[in-house]
Design an enzyme around this catalytic site. Sequence first.
Site, PDB file in Angstrom:
ATOM      1  N   HIS A  97       0.834  -1.203   0.000  1.00  0.00           N
ATOM      2  CA  HIS A  97       0.000   0.000   0.000  1.00  0.00           C
ATOM      3  C   HIS A  97       0.870   1.255   0.000  1.00  0.00           C
ATOM      4  O   HIS A  97       0.694   2.143  -0.855  1.00  0.00           O
ATOM      5  CB  HIS A  97      -0.906  -0.013   1.235  1.00  0.00           C
ATOM      6  CG  HIS A  97      -1.767   1.195   1.382  1.00  0.00           C
ATOM      7  ND1 HIS A  97      -3.097   1.202   1.040  1.00  0.00           N
ATOM      8  CD2 HIS A  97      -1.497   2.453   1.835  1.00  0.00           C
ATOM      9  CE1 HIS A  97      -3.601   2.408   1.269  1.00  0.00           C
ATOM     10  NE2 HIS A  97      -2.646   3.186   1.761  1.00  0.00           N
ATOM     11  N   GLU A  98       1.791   1.340   0.922  1.00  0.00           N
ATOM     12  CA  GLU A  98       2.619   2.545   1.007  1.00  0.00           C
ATOM     13  C   GLU A  98       3.524   2.688  -0.207  1.00  0.00           C
ATOM     14  O   GLU A  98       3.821   3.805  -0.643  1.00  0.00           O
ATOM     15  CB  GLU A  98       3.441   2.535   2.304  1.00  0.00           C
ATOM     16  CG  GLU A  98       2.605   2.533   3.584  1.00  0.00           C
ATOM     17  CD  GLU A  98       1.579   3.652   3.638  1.00  0.00           C
ATOM     18  OE1 GLU A  98       1.791   4.712   3.002  1.00  0.00           O
ATOM     19  OE2 GLU A  98       0.553   3.476   4.321  1.00  0.00           O
ATOM     20  N   HIS A 156       1.733   4.513  -2.942  1.00  0.00           N
ATOM     21  CA  HIS A 156       1.888   5.963  -2.779  1.00  0.00           C
ATOM     22  C   HIS A 156       3.259   6.418  -3.291  1.00  0.00           C
ATOM     23  O   HIS A 156       3.383   7.459  -3.943  1.00  0.00           O
ATOM     24  CB  HIS A 156       1.770   6.344  -1.301  1.00  0.00           C
ATOM     25  CG  HIS A 156       0.377   6.362  -0.757  1.00  0.00           C
ATOM     26  ND1 HIS A 156      -0.652   7.044  -1.360  1.00  0.00           N
ATOM     27  CD2 HIS A 156      -0.145   5.790   0.362  1.00  0.00           C
ATOM     28  CE1 HIS A 156      -1.758   6.898  -0.641  1.00  0.00           C
ATOM     29  NE2 HIS A 156      -1.478   6.144   0.407  1.00  0.00           N
ATOM     30  N   HIS A 172       3.405   6.854  -6.939  1.00  0.00           N
ATOM     31  CA  HIS A 172       2.712   8.084  -7.340  1.00  0.00           C
ATOM     32  C   HIS A 172       3.671   9.275  -7.284  1.00  0.00           C
ATOM     33  O   HIS A 172       3.594  10.200  -8.119  1.00  0.00           O
ATOM     34  CB  HIS A 172       1.516   8.302  -6.406  1.00  0.00           C
ATOM     35  CG  HIS A 172       0.416   9.123  -6.987  1.00  0.00           C
ATOM     36  ND1 HIS A 172      -0.763   9.363  -6.312  1.00  0.00           N
ATOM     37  CD2 HIS A 172       0.280   9.779  -8.161  1.00  0.00           C
ATOM     38  CE1 HIS A 172      -1.558  10.111  -7.050  1.00  0.00           C
ATOM     39  NE2 HIS A 172      -0.947  10.387  -8.185  1.00  0.00           N
TER      40      HIS A 172
END
Length: 674
Positions: A463-464, A467, A470
Amino acid sequence: MTQDNPLLAPWTGAFDLPPFAAITDDDFAPAFEAGLAEARVRIAEIAGNPEPATFANTIAALELAETTLDRVAGVFYNLAGADSTEAREALQRDLAPKMSAFSSEVTMNRALFARIEDLWQRREGLGLNAEESRVLELYRRMFIRAGAQLQGEAADRMAAVKQRLAVLSTRFSQNVLADERGWSMPLAEADLEGLPDFVIASARAAAEERGQPGHVLTLNRSLIVPFLQFSPRRDLREIAFAAWGARGASGGDTDNRAVAAEILALREERAKLLGYASFAAYKLEPEMAKTPAAVRNLLMQVWAPARARAEADAAILEGMMHADGINGTLEPWDWRFYAEGRRRTEHDLDEAALKPFLSLDAMIGAQFDVANRLFGLEFRPLDTPLYHPDARAWEVTRNGRHMAVFIGDYFARGSKRSGAWCSAMRSQRKLGADVRPVVVNVCNFAKGDPALLSYDDARTLFHEFGHALHQMLSDVTYPLISGTSVARDFVELPSQLYEHWLEVPEVLEKHARHWQTGAPMPRDMLDRLLAAGTYGQGFATVEYVASALVDLAFHEGAAPADPMEMQARVLADLGLPHAIRMRHATPHFTHVFSGDGYSSGYYSYMWSEVMDADAFAAFQEAGDVFDPETAAKLERFILSAGGSQEAEALYTAFRGRLPGVEALLKGRGLLDAA
């Protein structure tokens, strides 16, 4: 001062990384002073420029006006969250009102806003490209929403409200950290009975980190959750759960209940100064959801089937507890213990047997491999001093081109706030120079030799890193729209989408290998793990949606004088099952009260989940979850685009349409729940 202060002198090390080894806590305050002074001079020059406003001399100039301040803040606030000290916490408290006051100075500078408004009124004739038009629009919106059009007493009051909110948000966060740091429970040898080796090792490491002998239980999620899962000692589980739930609500100097009440009152006042009916109406206006009604509609569509599933699960778990000879009602400190037992029975899955195949290093390798297959990124370890011995760094390249520096800081410690997050010490931009980002993933995994992850931990890691992608793949000119600078209910799309690749069998077949033997996870274990993908989703969805609905209720109408009373009323009206609590109770709900980031916005994880389920389906429909064409579209329209367009436009450009809630319900296994 510039030459003597390593934060202000030129950074000449590899990739212009901060000179962590040379920086001391004493360097930060004067560096902030210098950065603020420089920024004020540059802002005054822009506002007082006698030349007519142009995009270059106003908007582009504003984008670079705080370069030194941004550089200093990028280092300090990362360290304040990941490796706090008493000096850093004191400076954080001192900076909160100062930084808020500076922000108000800028956004309420009438001469500066007049130049922005002048550009806006003449925008059709300025010859701006699409990105410049978007940045101009966002600057105008940001200034208006910050109070640029207020005058006199209203303007003064807005500045005072924001300054007080900054102070309170810092206090709230530090109170939670103090409570987490201040509690531990020694575990005698008899208390370790029934605990897997990895939990015992984590408790031993926690004791060592605190300078205590033997084993201790702390409020670190990666330790307390497995303790609640595996400890047969119901009395100890109750003590531990009570301490976990009491963070920020134990009385004394670190109690956050009055802090939360004041924050909510000030947020309501801030919204009404700007003419909004409520803080939720103000906060949601620029998001994808737009209105509180839209948020509530989504959450309630999910609430009913989730509660039904959770209540059915509760009945089964309570039956298991009664079979153990324990009469009475299933309690919150019982749920995880019996849910783990049920998972072993129904899915033949034992987390203690699973974790040796999910070492941290193996899962880091998995997340890098997926990024390479999707986007061609390569990761080379860097041997460079960082801010803590636990942190490590990699250079990220593509086809030989430097893309980013990625820092991973994965282990829990007393100086680190709880949770997991991604931040950027430096964001990507092309304005002024081709600046590549320095991106940080911070987690709170239990330390071990080696560190072994639960499947949920591995999902957090992915999940991290979503990010981080991105940020790393951002390809825009202006800092304002770089990386994760997007709508709050869109920012979780890349992170939650990336989690799906952890569920791809070939990824686990390649990387989920026993840390000692190197043997791959047995195929039958892998099949059982993936088959259990929706196990426990009634519980997980209910504790999350309950938190999101309480957050919405806090901000949707008049601020409650007693937030705890409102929390209780909302949960009672929802019919929250007895043995489930909010994922984040109000006194330690840092998402909502440690700054405005997720205030009236905790729903955004679920709003993004509607999209991430649909976005992964695009890869599945292509017949290959690593389909190059679909990956290229994902990068072009979402990962590299930052905030260059409204979120709806970006997602529609990628997928051709906006999704419905069905994919989310299917993904959580709730479509058939009544």
